[in-house]
Write a protein that holds these residues in place. Structure first.
Motif, PDB file in Angstrom:
ATOM      1  N   LEU A  72      56.923  43.284  16.976  1.00 53.70           N
ATOM      2  CA  LEU A  72      55.738  42.934  16.527  1.00 53.70           C
ATOM      3  C   LEU A  72      55.677  42.863  15.067  1.00 53.70           C
ATOM      4  O   LEU A  72      55.287  41.983  14.326  1.00 53.70           O
ATOM      5  N   SER A  73      56.205  44.160  14.607  1.00 57.46           N
ATOM      6  CA  SER A  73      56.453  44.154  12.995  1.00 57.46           C
ATOM      7  C   SER A  73      57.286  43.040  12.468  1.00 57.46           C
ATOM      8  O   SER A  73      56.746  42.568  11.325  1.00 57.46           O
ATOM      9  N   MET A  74      58.354  42.793  12.835  1.00 58.33           N
ATOM     10  CA  MET A  74      59.043  41.562  12.494  1.00 58.33           C
ATOM     11  C   MET A  74      58.298  40.361  12.335  1.00 58.33           C
ATOM     12  O   MET A  74      58.375  39.515  11.345  1.00 58.33           O
ATOM     13  N   ILE A  75      57.743  40.112  13.477  1.00 58.27           N
ATOM     14  CA  ILE A  75      56.900  38.655  13.583  1.00 58.27           C
ATOM     15  C   ILE A  75      55.981  38.715  12.574  1.00 58.27           C
ATOM     16  O   ILE A  75      55.736  37.431  11.859  1.00 58.27           O
ATOM     17  N   VAL A  76      55.074  39.839  12.416  1.00 54.75           N
ATOM     18  CA  VAL A  76      53.947  39.588  11.537  1.00 54.75           C
ATOM     19  C   VAL A  76      54.557  39.769   9.989  1.00 54.75           C
ATOM     20  O   VAL A  76      54.111  38.770   9.258  1.00 54.75           O
ATOM     21  N   PHE A  77      55.354  40.440   9.775  1.00 56.23           N
ATOM     22  CA  PHE A  77      56.140  40.298   8.552  1.00 56.23           C
ATOM     23  C   PHE A  77      56.603  38.847   8.135  1.00 56.23           C
ATOM     24  O   PHE A  77      56.516  38.418   7.113  1.00 56.23           O
ATOM     25  N   SER A  78      57.475  38.355   9.230  1.00 53.16           N
ATOM     26  CA  SER A  78      57.939  37.177   8.717  1.00 53.16           C
ATOM     27  C   SER A  78      56.939  35.952   8.679  1.00 53.16           C
ATOM     28  O   SER A  78      57.154  35.108   7.880  1.00 53.16           O
ATOM     29  N   SER A  79      56.221  36.207   9.610  1.00 58.78           N
ATOM     30  CA  SER A  79      55.233  34.977   9.539  1.00 58.78           C
ATOM     31  C   SER A  79      54.218  35.138   8.039  1.00 58.78           C
ATOM     32  O   SER A  79      54.156  33.914   7.747  1.00 58.78           O
ATOM     33  N   ILE A  80      54.003  36.185   7.674  1.00 61.03           N
ATOM     34  CA  ILE A  80      53.025  36.024   6.184  1.00 61.03           C
ATOM     35  C   ILE A  80      54.250  35.586   5.099  1.00 61.03           C
ATOM     36  O   ILE A  80      53.700  34.803   4.385  1.00 61.03           O
ATOM     37  N   CYS A  81      55.191  36.069   5.043  1.00 68.15           N
ATOM     38  CA  CYS A  81      56.284  35.706   4.328  1.00 68.15           C
ATOM     39  C   CYS A  81      56.468  34.284   4.238  1.00 68.15           C
ATOM     40  O   CYS A  81      56.646  33.432   3.112  1.00 68.15           O
ATOM     41  N   LEU A  82      56.863  33.693   5.316  1.00 68.68           N
ATOM     42  CA  LEU A  82      57.093  32.138   5.289  1.00 68.68           C
ATOM     43  C   LEU A  82      55.673  31.480   5.244  1.00 68.68           C
ATOM     44  O   LEU A  82      55.866  30.382   4.821  1.00 68.68           O
ATOM     45  N   GLY A  83      54.470  32.098   5.724  1.00 66.14           N
ATOM     46  CA  GLY A  83      53.334  31.474   5.364  1.00 66.14           C
ATOM     47  C   GLY A  83      52.966  31.101   3.930  1.00 66.14           C
ATOM     48  O   GLY A  83      52.599  30.291   3.511  1.00 66.14           O
ATOM     49  N   ALA A  84      53.439  32.195   3.197  1.00 63.63           N
ATOM     50  CA  ALA A  84      53.294  32.071   1.731  1.00 63.63           C
ATOM     51  C   ALA A  84      54.217  31.117   1.018  1.00 63.63           C
ATOM     52  O   ALA A  84      53.873  30.564  -0.088  1.00 63.63           O
ATOM     53  N   VAL A  85      55.525  31.194   1.444  1.00 64.53           N
ATOM     54  CA  VAL A  85      56.555  30.325   0.643  1.00 64.53           C
ATOM     55  C   VAL A  85      56.388  28.840   1.239  1.00 64.53           C
ATOM     56  O   VAL A  85      56.801  27.973   0.457  1.00 64.53           O
ATOM     57  N   LEU A  86      56.256  28.645   2.536  1.00 65.18           N
ATOM     58  CA  LEU A  86      56.182  27.373   3.116  1.00 65.18           C
ATOM     59  C   LEU A  86      55.317  26.030   2.333  1.00 65.18           C
ATOM     60  O   LEU A  86      55.930  24.956   2.012  1.00 65.18           O
ATOM     61  N   PRO A  87      54.105  26.363   1.825  1.00 67.61           N
ATOM     62  CA  PRO A  87      53.658  25.552   1.187  1.00 67.61           C
ATOM     63  C   PRO A  87      53.987  24.997  -0.165  1.00 67.61           C
ATOM     64  O   PRO A  87      54.108  23.720  -0.706  1.00 67.61           O
ATOM     65  N   LEU A  88      54.701  26.135  -0.838  1.00 65.99           N
ATOM     66  CA  LEU A  88      55.481  26.045  -2.136  1.00 65.99           C
ATOM     67  C   LEU A  88      56.664  25.053  -1.944  1.00 65.99           C
ATOM     68  O   LEU A  88      56.972  24.273  -2.672  1.00 65.99           O
ATOM     69  N   LEU A  89      57.271  25.483  -0.906  1.00 70.19           N
ATOM     70  CA  LEU A  89      58.467  24.322  -0.547  1.00 70.19           C
ATOM     71  C   LEU A  89      58.055  23.026  -0.199  1.00 70.19           C
ATOM     72  O   LEU A  89      58.778  22.032  -0.756  1.00 70.19           O
ATOM     73  N   LEU A  90      57.082  22.898   0.460  1.00 62.95           N
ATOM     74  CA  LEU A  90      56.609  21.467   0.877  1.00 62.95           C
ATOM     75  C   LEU A  90      56.263  20.786  -0.619  1.00 62.95           C
ATOM     76  O   LEU A  90      56.471  19.590  -0.488  1.00 62.95           O
TER      77      LEU A  90
ATOM     78  N   PRO B 180      52.960  28.012 -11.775  1.00 61.06           N
ATOM     79  CA  PRO B 180      54.220  29.029 -12.314  1.00 61.06           C
ATOM     80  C   PRO B 180      54.103  29.900 -12.905  1.00 61.06           C
ATOM     81  O   PRO B 180      54.847  31.037 -12.557  1.00 61.06           O
ATOM     82  N   GLN B 181      52.943  30.140 -13.600  1.00 60.25           N
ATOM     83  CA  GLN B 181      52.717  31.488 -14.483  1.00 60.25           C
ATOM     84  C   GLN B 181      52.294  32.640 -13.516  1.00 60.25           C
ATOM     85  O   GLN B 181      52.742  33.619 -13.822  1.00 60.25           O
ATOM     86  N   THR B 182      51.766  32.223 -12.517  1.00 56.46           N
ATOM     87  CA  THR B 182      51.054  33.293 -11.594  1.00 56.46           C
ATOM     88  C   THR B 182      51.891  33.083 -10.425  1.00 56.46           C
ATOM     89  O   THR B 182      51.522  34.108  -9.347  1.00 56.46           O
ATOM     90  N   GLN B 183      52.604  32.636  -9.905  1.00 57.97           N
ATOM     91  CA  GLN B 183      53.365  32.589  -8.780  1.00 57.97           C
ATOM     92  C   GLN B 183      54.098  33.853  -8.360  1.00 57.97           C
ATOM     93  O   GLN B 183      54.020  34.319  -7.173  1.00 57.97           O
ATOM     94  N   ASN B 184      54.701  34.364  -9.196  1.00 58.12           N
ATOM     95  CA  ASN B 184      55.345  35.679  -8.865  1.00 58.12           C
ATOM     96  C   ASN B 184      54.455  36.656  -8.397  1.00 58.12           C
ATOM     97  O   ASN B 184      54.669  37.512  -7.535  1.00 58.12           O
ATOM     98  N   ARG B 185      53.389  36.860  -9.350  1.00 56.00           N
ATOM     99  CA  ARG B 185      52.512  37.852  -8.850  1.00 56.00           C
ATOM    100  C   ARG B 185      51.817  37.695  -7.689  1.00 56.00           C
ATOM    101  O   ARG B 185      51.488  38.380  -6.942  1.00 56.00           O
TER     102      ARG B 185
END
Length: 139
Positions: free
Chosen positions: A69-87, A23-28
């Motif tokens: 392409l830009s939208m797919i790569v951007f959304s993929s990285i964002c979802l990939g970073a958030v999904l493990p935290l949500l799970l 939780p302390q390093t999550q935002n960074r």
């Protein structure tokens, strides 16, 4: 898209497993992933644009593919970073996000490509934008 999201997911899962993502390093950590999403989508979009130009793809299609392409790569990285935290918050093993992001991005990639292509190639706004851009470029 799925590969970029998978890499982001693996970085998060590794951080969770090693205890460096808390939780302390999550935002960074998420801020760094957001910057990575911007950088990677920009780099790949430029590469995709020049590839389309090199193969003499018509300008409207080039813009549609590059934008998607830009939208797919951007959304993929964002979802990939958030999904493990949500799970993890849901009480599910975050490691499941690696395979989940692949499937999600396969579906989302098609949806984004169709949406962007329709917007750029078939809408009045897209046709006006292409016409204006073509006249400014002297095409």
């Amino acid at each position: 898209g799925g590969n970029a999201g998978n890499q982001a997911s693996v970085r998060v899962i590794r951080g969770l497993a090693l205890g460096t993502l808390n939780p302390q390093t999550q935002n960074r950590f998420l801020s760094r992933e957001l910057r990575m999403a911007f950088a990677l989508s920009a780099i790949l979009s430029v590469a995709g644009f020049f590839r389309a130009v090199a193969f003499q793809t018509p300008l409207p299609e080039t813009l549609a593919v590059t934008t998607a392409l830009s939208m797919i790569v951007f959304s993929s990285i964002c979802l990939g970073a958030v999904l493990p935290l949500l799970l993890q918050k849901a009480g599910v093993d975050p490691a499941h996000s690696s395979t989940t992001i692949q499937v999600v991005m396969d579906i989302l990639g098609v949806v984004l490509t169709v949406f962007v292509s329709t917007l750029v190639l078939d809408s009045g706004w897209g046709k006006m934008m292409i016409s204006t851009l073509a006249s400014k470029l002297g095409l």
